[in-house]
Design a protein around this motif. Structure first.
Motif, short mmCIF file in Angstrom:
data_model
loop_
_atom_site.label_atom_id
_atom_site.label_comp_id
_atom_site.label_asym_id
_atom_site.label_seq_id
_atom_site.Cartn_x
_atom_site.Cartn_y
_atom_site.Cartn_z
N GLN A 57 29.92 -14.45 15.08
CA GLN A 57 29.49 -13.79 13.85
C GLN A 57 28.09 -14.29 13.43
O GLN A 57 27.22 -13.49 13.07
N GLN A 58 27.87 -15.57 13.50
CA GLN A 58 26.56 -16.12 13.13
C GLN A 58 25.47 -15.64 14.08
O GLN A 58 24.34 -15.34 13.66
N LEU A 59 25.79 -15.54 15.38
CA LEU A 59 24.81 -15.05 16.36
C LEU A 59 24.46 -13.59 16.12
O LEU A 59 23.29 -13.19 16.25
N VAL A 60 25.45 -12.78 15.77
CA VAL A 60 25.19 -11.36 15.47
C VAL A 60 24.30 -11.24 14.24
O VAL A 60 23.33 -10.45 14.22
N ILE A 61 24.60 -12.01 13.22
CA ILE A 61 23.77 -11.98 12.00
C ILE A 61 22.34 -12.44 12.31
O ILE A 61 21.37 -11.83 11.86
N LEU A 62 22.19 -13.49 13.10
CA LEU A 62 20.86 -13.98 13.47
C LEU A 62 20.09 -12.93 14.26
O LEU A 62 18.88 -12.70 14.02
N ALA A 63 20.76 -12.26 15.21
CA ALA A 63 20.10 -11.21 16.00
C ALA A 63 19.68 -10.06 15.10
O ALA A 63 18.58 -9.49 15.27
N ALA A 64 20.53 -9.68 14.14
CA ALA A 64 20.17 -8.59 13.23
C ALA A 64 18.96 -8.97 12.37
O ALA A 64 18.06 -8.15 12.14
#
Length: 152
Positions: free
Chosen positions: A108-115
């Motif tokens: 979840q944190q990686l997806v938010i960072l990529a966004a």
């Protein structure tokens, strides 16, 4: 000795004598001939008072040795081992669910960072496109296409 009233006198006791019935003796059982090798040995024993007792020696049947039973039954041991194994599995499952929850939080944190990174990159491209010096601006007007030729 007794008063005149006869109602208090004890009743006269009558004695009944029972004669035992004689028991008729049963006829002797017929003798069964034994095999020559099956005749037991005759033994005589002299008692301390001098009497002699003669009879057949009886061999005692040896009982089969009794196998010692375990103090705890096998079923109880199996149940206890199953409980220990179940407890170990439950502990592993708790660790596994904790690991899965941590992995899900990381994804979840990686997806938010990529966004955030991708959104920032797009925002920078849009904002800097209008400020470039020497850029060519193309205005598209109505165009007429006749016989495969572009006319403006």
């Amino acid at each position: 000795m007794y008063p005149e009233n006869t109602s208090h006198r004890p009743a006269e006791q009558t004695v009944t004598i029972h004669q035992p019935t004689p028991i008729t003796p049963y006829p002797a059982a017929p003798a069964v001939p034994l095999q020559p090798g099956g005749v037991p040995a005759v033994a005589s024993v002299v008692l301390p008072d001098g009497r002699v007792i003669t009879g057949y020696a009886i061999e005692h049947n040896q009982a089969e040795p009794v196998t010692a039973k375990p103090l705890v039954s096998r079923a109880a041991v199996n149940i206890a081992l199953g409980g220990i194994g179940f407890g170990a599995v439950c502990g592993g499952l708790v660790l596994l669910t904790t690991f899965i929850a941590a992995l899900a939080a990381l994804v979840q944190q990686l997806v938010i960072l990529a966004a955030v990174i991708f959104g920032g990159f797009i925002a920078v491209q849009i904002l800097t496109a209008g400020r470039r010096q020497g850029a060519t601006t193309v205005n598209i007007r109505k165009a007429v296409i006749k016989r495969n030729h572009f006319h403006h």
